[in-house]
Design an enzyme around this catalytic site. Structure first.
Site, PDB file in Angstrom:
ATOM      1  N   THR A   8      -9.241   3.060  12.063  1.00  0.00           N
ATOM      2  CA  THR A   8      -9.713   3.752  13.258  1.00  0.00           C
ATOM      3  C   THR A   8     -11.176   3.450  13.579  1.00  0.00           C
ATOM      4  O   THR A   8     -11.550   3.351  14.755  1.00  0.00           O
ATOM      5  CB  THR A   8      -9.511   5.272  13.097  1.00  0.00           C
ATOM      6  N   LYS A  68       0.852  -1.189   0.000  1.00  0.00           N
ATOM      7  CA  LYS A  68       0.000   0.000   0.000  1.00  0.00           C
ATOM      8  C   LYS A  68       0.892   1.244   0.000  1.00  0.00           C
ATOM      9  O   LYS A  68       1.634   1.487   0.955  1.00  0.00           O
ATOM     10  CB  LYS A  68      -0.913   0.024   1.225  1.00  0.00           C
TER      11      LYS A  68
END
Lengths: 67, 261
Positions: free
Chosen positions: B211, B101
């Protein structure tokens, strides 16, 4: 005596060690980590025959939690 | 129904990708990831302690690479050069693993991507044999540029990283989805399960989040909610929603046969 920068910190070694010997001395041998020396990857297969030199800059990294 | 997500030639059953940051401890990380059903998990690459903290637990012992597809990221990198170096270290760390990524940040306040540096890094990494999943702005032109460079997936933000603000510009996401020939994943901004479902209903191929799960009051329960939201959003997308009728109702019950008529 040689001087290195390991992960941004100045370090002194009594003598020129191989990458493998350095990792053993720091109890990091066999751990899941990767080593870069002066901007170039040192592959695991070369740790035992890569001798560190005065002024080398090493990065030793691991995977940590992240998104 | 076989509806797998294919990235760089490999099939995945789950369309939910999760990060491993911000958990209380490794036990909670693993339990939440198991509840999410994710097969691809992101990790960051950081300097190790050099002997000061012997016996420190290693994330890859909790998330073994033979069980999960580890997706190393370049979080915290602000230049193409730092991102490329970080991913070369990651490839060495993960024994030649190519799927990564890429994220090159532009600003610590917004964590918005620096797109010129992102494009530069993507080009180098693709040429170097990496399969690049790339965090990017929700800009259809630059998403197309990344695809044309050979990226394996484009991952526009839905809102700022860690903000939990949800899908702020569904129109741009649709523009990116409609033109893309590689998977499009929403990366960043999801706050709760409905956000993930909306992303999938728009036609995203997957959602990447951290998150929203790790900072839920109950991360393990939220991980399970996200798994269901991504699945149900995907099914709704495939099923095709009914057309909206703006100015009139349409009864669901028969209009004839009422008593007293």
């Amino acid at each position: 005596m040689i001087q290195l920068i390991i992960n941004g910190q100045p370090e002194r070694l009594e003598r020129a060690l191989t990458v493998h010997a350095l990792l053993e001395a720091r109890q990091l041998a066999g751990k899941r980590l990767a080593v870069e020396r002066n901007g170039e990857i040192v592959p695991k297969g070369r740790h035992a025959d890569t001798v560190l030199a005065d002024g080398d800059r090493l990065e030793i990294v691991v995977a940590v939690g992240g998104g | 129904m076989n509806d797998s997500l294919v990235i760089a030639g490999k099939s995945y059953g789950s369309r939910l990708l999760v990060g491993t940051g911000k958990y209380k401890d490794f036990a909670e990380t693993r339990t939440a990831i198991d509840a999410s059903g994710a097969e691809i998990v992101t990790v960051a690459i950081r300097r190790t302690n050099i002997g000061q903290n012997v016996g420190e637990p290693n994330l890859l012992d909790v998330l073994p690479p033979d069980r999960f597809t580890i997706l190393p990221n370049t979080a915290g990198c602000y230049t193409a050069d730092d991102a490329v170096r970080t991913l070369r270290l990651a490839r060495e760390l993960l024994d030649g693993h190519a799927l990564v990524k890429l994220e090159v940040l532009g600003d610590p306040k917004t964590l918005f991507p620096n797109m010129p540096e992102t494009l530069k890094a993507a080009e180098i990494l693709v040429k170097d044999g990496f399969d690049v999943m790339v965090y990017c702005a929700d800009d259809p032109i630059q998403a197309k540029m990344l695809e044309d460079l050979g990226c394996a997936a484009v991952m526009p933000l839905a809102s700022l990283i860690g903000s939990g603000m949800g899908i702020l510009n569904p129109w741009n996401l649709r523009l990116i989805i409609d033109q893309a020939k590689v998977p499009v994943l929403v990366d960043a901004g999801v706050g709760t399960a409905s956000d993930a479902a909306i992303a999938m209903e728009l036609g995203c191929d997957g959602v990447l989040m951290n998150t929203a799960i790790a900072h839920a009051r109950n991360p393990v329960l939220m991980a399970s909610a996200m798994r269901k939201a991504v699945e149900s959003g995907r099914e709704a997308f495939l099923a095709g929603r009914m057309p909206r009728k703006f100015y009139s109702a349409d009864p669901s019950s028969p209009t004839s046969g009422l008593i007293g008529s």
